[in-house]
Design a protein around this motif. Structure first.
Motif, PDB file in Angstrom:
ATOM      1  N   UNK A   2       0.816  -1.216   0.000  1.00 53.50           N
ATOM      2  CA  UNK A   2       0.000   0.000   0.000  1.00 53.50           C
ATOM      3  C   UNK A   2       0.848   1.264   0.000  1.00 53.50           C
ATOM      4  N   UNK A   3       2.141   1.127   0.218  1.00 52.61           N
ATOM      5  CA  UNK A   3       3.028   2.290   0.273  1.00 52.61           C
ATOM      6  C   UNK A   3       3.987   2.349  -0.923  1.00 52.61           C
TER       7      UNK A   3
ATOM      8  N   UNK B  68       9.979   2.210  -8.893  1.00 55.75           N
ATOM      9  CA  UNK B  68      10.817   3.286  -8.374  1.00 55.75           C
ATOM     10  C   UNK B  68      10.640   3.435  -6.861  1.00 55.75           C
ATOM     11  N   UNK B  69       9.397   3.284  -6.392  1.00 53.74           N
ATOM     12  CA  UNK B  69       9.140   3.344  -4.947  1.00 53.74           C
ATOM     13  C   UNK B  69       9.900   2.236  -4.222  1.00 53.74           C
ATOM     14  N   UNK B  70       9.832   1.039  -4.786  1.00 46.14           N
ATOM     15  CA  UNK B  70      10.513  -0.101  -4.152  1.00 46.14           C
ATOM     16  C   UNK B  70      12.021   0.125  -4.147  1.00 46.14           C
TER      17      UNK B  70
ATOM     18  N   UNK C  22      12.996   2.590  -1.552  1.00 51.28           N
ATOM     19  CA  UNK C  22      12.853   2.021  -0.200  1.00 51.28           C
ATOM     20  C   UNK C  22      14.030   1.096   0.107  1.00 51.28           C
ATOM     21  N   UNK C  23      14.420   0.280  -0.862  1.00 49.55           N
ATOM     22  CA  UNK C  23      15.554  -0.626  -0.663  1.00 49.55           C
ATOM     23  C   UNK C  23      16.846   0.183  -0.538  1.00 49.55           C
ATOM     24  N   UNK C  24      17.000   1.195  -1.409  1.00 54.04           N
ATOM     25  CA  UNK C  24      18.168   2.067  -1.422  1.00 54.04           C
ATOM     26  C   UNK C  24      19.433   1.207  -1.617  1.00 54.04           C
ATOM     27  N   UNK C  25      20.462   1.471  -0.851  1.00 53.88           N
ATOM     28  CA  UNK C  25      21.713   0.717  -0.980  1.00 53.88           C
ATOM     29  C   UNK C  25      21.860  -0.369   0.088  1.00 53.88           C
ATOM     30  N   UNK C  26      20.771  -0.575   0.864  1.00 53.02           N
ATOM     31  CA  UNK C  26      20.842  -1.568   1.935  1.00 53.02           C
ATOM     32  C   UNK C  26      20.312  -2.902   1.422  1.00 53.02           C
TER      33      UNK C  26
ATOM     34  N   UNK D 239      10.567  -8.214  -5.384  1.00 53.39           N
ATOM     35  CA  UNK D 239       9.696  -7.622  -4.373  1.00 53.39           C
ATOM     36  C   UNK D 239       8.607  -6.789  -5.040  1.00 53.39           C
ATOM     37  N   UNK D 240       8.959  -6.001  -6.054  1.00 50.31           N
ATOM     38  CA  UNK D 240       7.963  -5.188  -6.762  1.00 50.31           C
ATOM     39  C   UNK D 240       6.883  -6.072  -7.372  1.00 50.31           C
ATOM     40  N   UNK D 241       7.296  -7.191  -7.994  1.00 51.06           N
ATOM     41  CA  UNK D 241       6.334  -8.112  -8.594  1.00 51.06           C
ATOM     42  C   UNK D 241       5.396  -8.690  -7.537  1.00 51.06           C
ATOM     43  N   UNK D 242       5.946  -9.046  -6.396  1.00 51.03           N
ATOM     44  CA  UNK D 242       5.143  -9.613  -5.322  1.00 51.03           C
ATOM     45  C   UNK D 242       4.154  -8.575  -4.776  1.00 51.03           C
TER      46      UNK D 242
END
Length: 271
Positions: free
Chosen positions: A163-164, A169-171, A174-178, A194-197
């Motif tokens: 929902x967030x 691009x959002x995913x 959120x993941x960034x470099x971590x 993760x985006x697909x899920x």
């Protein structure tokens, strides 16, 4: 112990007090019956439903109307008053969300014989606000209230992330470099996976964790809206031992789970 407590003899004042209590009980009976008639109810129908004399019911209605707990519409029918609704909603909204969710967790734990959770999203993790173990004799999980797990590896976490994080691009942001921790061989650890899920979760309205956070543990998670009308403020999950309750069994019971959640599981964007 109360066995030796003396019981006072009945007196005229005692009988008056008993009468007042009975009257209060009848007022409450009127109030409870009004709650069953959202479109209003006439005095005669109310009298028959309660089984008390009409003057008694009428006095109860007058007391409730004076307090703003009932009112009478233009047709002469009685219904719950705005003051009662204001009090009820104010009390409901002031209760901690995990208190409101717990009865649902208890029903689900009893029905499926598995552990149920209520969790919220906190950054990259989920925090468990409530947990109900299954009835005695079933295997219990080691999760704890206040405990945390990676959001990307859990059903409740992925449900809330869906929902967030609505775009790739959002995913990625959120993941960034971590790097995403790989809890098991099945954990989604790339942005694309993760985006697909998350996209599939949005489409079907529920999330699963098929041994992605812990080997041997499955779960299904659904959104709940105890404090937010349009965006889920948390998620409810049923976590089960994979050998005993596979993910497919939990998905097959989706309709029953949703019915158990009731209004808590329904968004109210117009509120």
């Amino acid at each position: 112990m109360l066995d030796n407590v003396p019981v006072p003899a009945a007196s005229s004042s005692g009988k008056a007090e008993e009468s007042r209590l009975v009257g209060s009980d009848r007022v409450l009976a009127v109030l409870k019956e009004l709650a069953r008639h959202p479109d209003g109810v006439g005095l005669d129908e109310l009298t028959r439903a309660i089984g008390s004399p009409k003057p008694t019911v009428h006095r109860g209605l007058r007391a409730l109307c004076r307090a703003g707990l009932a009112d009478q519409d233009e047709r002469g029918r009685y219904r719950l008053g705005d003051e009662f609704l204001r009090m009820a909603f104010a009390h409901h909204e002031a209760r901690p969300e995990h208190v409101r969710v717990r009865p649902v967790l208890e029903l689900l734990a009893s029905r499926f014989g598995e552990t149920t959770h209520y969790a919220v999203l906190d950054g990259r993790e989920v925090v468990y606000r409530a947990k109900v173990d299954p009835p005695a004799g079933a295997v219990r999980l080691t999760s704890t209230i206040g405990g945390r797990n990676p959001a990307h590896a859990t059903g409740v976490g992925k449900l809330l992330l869906a929902h967030h994080l609505r775009t790739r691009e959002d995913v990625a942001a959120w993941v960034d470099d971590l790097p995403l921790a790989r809890r098991t061989p099945r954990t989604r650890c790339t942005v694309d996976d993760l985006h697909r899920d998350l996209r599939e979760i949005r489409e079907r309205g529920y999330a699963t964790d098929d041994q992605e956070n812990e080997n041997g543990i499955n779960c299904i998670a659904l959104p709940v809206y105890p404090t937010s009308p349009a965006t889920p403020s948390g998620a409810v999950s049923i976590s089960a031992l994979a050998y005993r309750t596979p993910v497919s069994s939990l998905v097959d019971a989706l309709g029953e789970i949703r019915r158990t959640l009731g209004p808590l599981g329904e968004p109210h964007p117009s509120r």
